[in-house]
Scaffold this active site. Structure first.
Site, mmCIF file in Angstrom:
data_model
loop_
_atom_site.group_PDB
_atom_site.id
_atom_site.type_symbol
_atom_site.label_atom_id
_atom_site.label_comp_id
_atom_site.label_asym_id
_atom_site.label_seq_id
_atom_site.Cartn_x
_atom_site.Cartn_y
_atom_site.Cartn_z
ATOM 1 N N HIS A 325 0.807 -1.217 0.000
ATOM 2 C CA HIS A 325 0.000 0.000 0.000
ATOM 3 C C HIS A 325 0.841 1.268 0.000
ATOM 4 O O HIS A 325 0.348 2.317 -0.433
ATOM 5 C CB HIS A 325 -0.944 0.008 1.203
ATOM 6 C CG HIS A 325 -2.159 -0.836 1.012
ATOM 7 N ND1 HIS A 325 -2.177 -2.194 1.252
ATOM 8 C CD2 HIS A 325 -3.405 -0.530 0.581
ATOM 9 C CE1 HIS A 325 -3.380 -2.676 0.981
ATOM 10 N NE2 HIS A 325 -4.140 -1.692 0.568
ATOM 11 N N GLY A 326 2.053 1.202 0.461
ATOM 12 C CA GLY A 326 2.856 2.412 0.430
ATOM 13 C C GLY A 326 4.117 2.317 1.250
ATOM 14 O O GLY A 326 4.263 1.438 2.116
#
Length: 477
Positions: A325-326
């Site tokens: 996700h990041g």
């Protein structure tokens, strides 16, 4: 180009008309039109990154054929070439600055003063999604599950089909490629169903998500100044924002694909009605969860090696999912928290207890089901606080601010209109929870006037609340 923009409202009908009234006599022309439309759609974000999408597509197309035709030794070479290059691009654009900064901070802690080397680059929109499309295709060829697609246009449409290009669902070659290769005939019922799902997706995004986002941002951006009860409300607002934003995008994507005679994988199945965390993850971002299950969890041994292996593998896939996700420790901790909340289910071997739809065939859940849903929703909301926070310090400030005496006061921010709209939305979702999307069967047994009245109310609400184009949350991933 945003799904909730005027540009897309013009783009979609133009492509639809060309698709069914100009190129409908030739499957090759239809696929070529879809490819050109998809590249135009992507170039509207930033044409400079279009070359990266095309290069990634060509890489997997070429290595897939080479793998299939090669001897075992070279087969591994072409496989790892594709994997390393794909993950290399993803790593440079998405994670280089994170690792550089973390390494510099670690050196500073032990007394070596250094400044991180940072890249001033923009993250190409959708890179995580189309990279995973390509990886699943290459892995399936390597494992002899599929044969390579030798028509470059056909394969390119699989990777870059514009409804799913920037935020999924993450498709599989076994599901989407046969549809692209097959003659498609216009189906009125399928198109109407697609339009209904598009409308519901826009309602989720424009009416619920964007309004919740306004108050969630207000509260999260100044967490230290709010009461505990207000912070809880801010966390709940974000919980609904991220669900309605992302599932709204997925609804629009699936509905749009249906207009072109293509069925995409379902991505959400009413996750906030889950009775435990395991059920939640079977219902949330289904295409990503199943991707990690098939290409990471099962190859690691899955659930066959006893409780310890199940615990290890569960933590691995959740931590990797968080990192996907990041590049921020908040995402990794978010993944770890979800894995932690899964542990009682793993240890007690009850992680597959709730497979059926809650209160199936009934209007109301039992008291036990209601308590289970509320507990699961609360744990999920706690995880979303960490997910939304700018860093772990911000997350700690927010969570610690909740558990104060002010938790039992009236929130200082209380937008009644948005709370009522969200409650109505959840009632509709509950009533339609046994369908593919909430309003799939709305009005079938109702008088025509009531049915159309409902649709007009939804559309009027969209036009009433629509404003400046709001980016979808998952575009950043």
């Amino acid at each position: 180009m945003l799904f909730n923009s005027l540009n897309f409202a013009i783009f979609l009908p133009v492509v639809f008309v060309l698709y069914w009234f100009v190129t409908n006599k030739s499957l090759k022309l239809q696929n070529l039109l879809l490819l050109l439309a998809s590249y135009f759609f992507y170039a509207c974000w930033d044409y400079r990154f279009l070359f990266l999408l095309i290069f990634s597509t060509f890489l997997d197309y070429f290595t897939g054929i080479r793998m299939f035709d090669a001897k075992p030794g070279m087969k591994r070479f072409w496989f790892w070439l594709s994997v390393v290059v794909n993950l290399g691009f993803l790593g440079v654009f998405k994670y280089f600055n994170f690792f550089s900064t973390s390494f510099a901070e670690a050196l500073n802690l032990v007394g070596f003063k250094t400044n991180p080397v940072l890249l001033n680059v923009v993250l190409p929109v959708g890179i995580s999604f189309y990279t995973f499309h390509g990886l699943s295709y290459v892995i399936d060829i390597y494992n002899n599950k599929i044969q390579p697609e030798r028509n470059f246009v056909t394969y390119s449409v699989f990777v870059s089909f514009f409804p799913l290009l920037v935020a999924g669902p993450i498709e599989r070659a076994t599901h989407l490629l046969p549809q692209i290769k097959k003659e498609r005939v216009f189906n009125y019922a399928q198109a109407v169903d697609g339009l209904k799902q598009i409308i519901w997706g826009l309602f989720k995004k424009v009416v619920i998500a964007d309004n919740c986002a306004y108050y969630a941002n207000m509260i999260f951006n100044d967490a230290g100044a709010h009461t505990g009860s207000t912070l809880v409300l801010g966390a709940v607002f974000f919980t609904f924002q991220i669900y309605c934003d992302f599932s709204g995008y997925s609804d629009i994507a699936l509905g749009t694909a249906r207009l072109f005679g293509i069925e995409l994988l379902r991505n959400f199945a009413f996750p906030y009605f889950s009775r435990d965390i395991a059920e939640f993850w079977r219902r949330w971002h289904i295409s990503l969860s199943s991707w990690f299950r098939d290409y990471l969890y099962i190859p690691l041994g899955g659930s066959k090696g006893g409780t310890w292996m199940k615990i290890r593998n569960t933590f691995i896939i959740f931590l990797v999912s968080g990192f996907w996700h990041g590049a921020n420790w908040t995402f990794i901790v978010w993944g770890g928290l979800n894995a932690l909340f899964m542990m009682p289910l793993i240890v007690s071997d009850s992680n597959r207890k709730n497979l059926e739809i809650v209160a199936q065939g009934k209007l109301f859940p039992t008291f036990r089901e209601l308590i289970s849903m509320l507990l699961t929703f609360s744990l999920t909301t706690l995880c979303w606080i960490v997910f939304r926070a700018e860093d772990m310090g911000h997350a700690w400030t927010f969570i610690s601010g909740i558990f104060t005496p002010s938790l039992f006061t009236v929130p200082t921010i209380l937008p009644v209109k948005i709370l009522v709209l969200t409650a109505i939305f959840m009632v509709i979702e509950w009533v339609g929870r046994e369908q593919q999307y909430a309003i799939a069967n709305v009005g079938i047994t109702m008088p025509r006037a009531v049915r159309w009245g409902f649709y007009y109310a939804v559309i009027l609400a969209i036009f009433y609340f629509v404003g400046t184009d709001q980016q979808f949350i998952y575009f950043q991933f």
